[in-house]
Every structure is written in C-alpha cells, then in structure tokens.
Motif scaffolding. Structure first.
Motif, mmCIF file in Angstrom:
data_model
loop_
_atom_site.group_PDB
_atom_site.id
_atom_site.type_symbol
_atom_site.label_atom_id
_atom_site.label_comp_id
_atom_site.label_asym_id
_atom_site.label_seq_id
_atom_site.Cartn_x
_atom_site.Cartn_y
_atom_site.Cartn_z
ATOM 1 N N VAL A 118 -0.957 -1.933 10.941
ATOM 2 C CA VAL A 118 -2.038 -0.944 10.877
ATOM 3 C C VAL A 118 -1.622 0.239 10.012
ATOM 4 C CG1 VAL A 118 -3.353 0.722 12.235
ATOM 5 C CG2 VAL A 118 -3.100 -1.611 13.061
ATOM 6 N N LEU A 119 -0.404 0.716 10.200
ATOM 7 C CA LEU A 119 0.067 1.870 9.436
ATOM 8 C C LEU A 119 0.194 1.560 7.948
ATOM 9 C CD1 LEU A 119 2.684 3.178 11.974
ATOM 10 C CD2 LEU A 119 0.603 4.341 11.267
ATOM 11 N N GLU A 120 0.694 0.376 7.628
ATOM 12 C CA GLU A 120 0.813 0.008 6.213
ATOM 13 C C GLU A 120 -0.561 -0.157 5.575
ATOM 14 O OE1 GLU A 120 3.434 -0.005 4.152
ATOM 15 O OE2 GLU A 120 4.529 0.815 5.858
ATOM 16 N N ALA A 121 -1.518 -0.678 6.328
ATOM 17 C CA ALA A 121 -2.878 -0.800 5.805
ATOM 18 C C ALA A 121 -3.475 0.582 5.567
ATOM 19 C CB ALA A 121 -3.751 -1.600 6.770
ATOM 20 N N ALA A 122 -3.235 1.504 6.484
ATOM 21 C CA ALA A 122 -3.759 2.861 6.325
ATOM 22 C C ALA A 122 -3.113 3.560 5.136
ATOM 23 C CB ALA A 122 -3.531 3.666 7.600
ATOM 24 N N ARG A 123 -1.822 3.363 4.962
ATOM 25 C CA ARG A 123 -1.122 3.998 3.841
ATOM 26 C C ARG A 123 -1.576 3.438 2.498
ATOM 27 N NH1 ARG A 123 3.087 7.263 4.491
ATOM 28 N NH2 ARG A 123 4.025 6.691 2.509
ATOM 29 N N SER A 124 -2.071 2.223 2.498
ATOM 30 C CA SER A 124 -2.496 1.621 1.230
ATOM 31 C C SER A 124 -3.827 2.181 0.743
ATOM 32 C CB SER A 124 -2.577 0.100 1.360
ATOM 33 O OG SER A 124 -3.675 -0.259 2.184
ATOM 34 N N GLN A 125 -4.544 2.885 1.615
ATOM 35 C CA GLN A 125 -5.814 3.489 1.231
ATOM 36 C C GLN A 125 -5.543 4.791 0.483
ATOM 37 O OE1 GLN A 125 -8.659 1.799 1.778
ATOM 38 N NE2 GLN A 125 -7.283 0.252 2.589
#
Length: 125
Positions: free
Chosen positions: A43-50
């Motif tokens: 979840v955190l890596e997906a959020a950081r990719s935004q």
C-alpha cells in the motif's frame, strides 16, 4: 553385490545429510504479521508511486514498517529470506496480500475514480 550396497548406502547418506533448509531467524515474525507487513509495504509503495504523494515527505515503506511493528531492518530481511525459502508458502502469502488489496480497492469503489475518463476524451493535442 556388497559394492553395490556400499555405493547405494553412501549415496543415500550423502543425499540425506544435505541441509538445504534455512533455519528460522532469531527474532521470527509469525506468518500473519508478515502478511500484514507485506500488505502495508504494498500500500505504501503504491501511494508513493502517485505524483501527488511524492510531494509530501512521507517515510519510506521500510521505515514505516520498522516503526509500526517495532522491528529492525535485519529482522525484516532475515524473515523475508526465511519465508521466501518456501516458494509455495511465500506465493500463498502474496496471494493473500493481493486478495486484501483487491478487497480494499472494491471497498473504495467509486470514491477512487468516480468518473473514469475515456482515453480518447479530454486529450490535448
């Protein structure tokens, strides 16, 4: 005949004494907690990719997980290595993470993207 038995016995002992298993780490994390860690990191890596999230100074996913679960990076690395040594089990863990991510996405529903844009509409040329 004795030579065949002796050779067979040596081969059997050579194969049976081979130790391929990775021993559990000193600070072993239970399976459910490890699944939670993998989920949080995804979840955190997906959020950081935004792009809008990268403008904010959020901690890295590993940093966040270390603080949340009160573990150090060595413990995380050793446990990841331990669970990854069993490929079938590790795949099942990731399937559970993927299922949780899918459930979260469905729960968010139209809140995430209430008006999906058609690729041909709204494109500036």
């Amino acid at each position: 005949m004795k030579k065949i038995i002796a050779i067979g016995l040596l081969v059997f002992l050579g194969i049976s004494c081979k130790d391929d298993a990775i021993t559990p780490p000193k600070n072993k994390i239970d399976k459910e907690t490890m699944i939670n860690i993998l989920y949080d990191m995804a979840v955190l890596e997906a959020a950081r990719s935004q792009s809008y999230v990268t403008q904010v100074n959020y901690p890295s996913s590993v940093q966040f997980v270390k603080e949340k679960y009160k573990i150090d990076s060595l413990t995380l690395a050793e446990n990841t290595k331990f669970y990854a040594s069993d490929l079938k089990g590790f795949k099942k863990m990731y399937e559970e993470v993927r299922n949780r991510l899918e459930e979260s996405r469905k729960a968010a529903g139209d809140v995430v993207n209430p008006n999906p844009v058609n690729a041909s509409e709204g494109v500036v040329k």
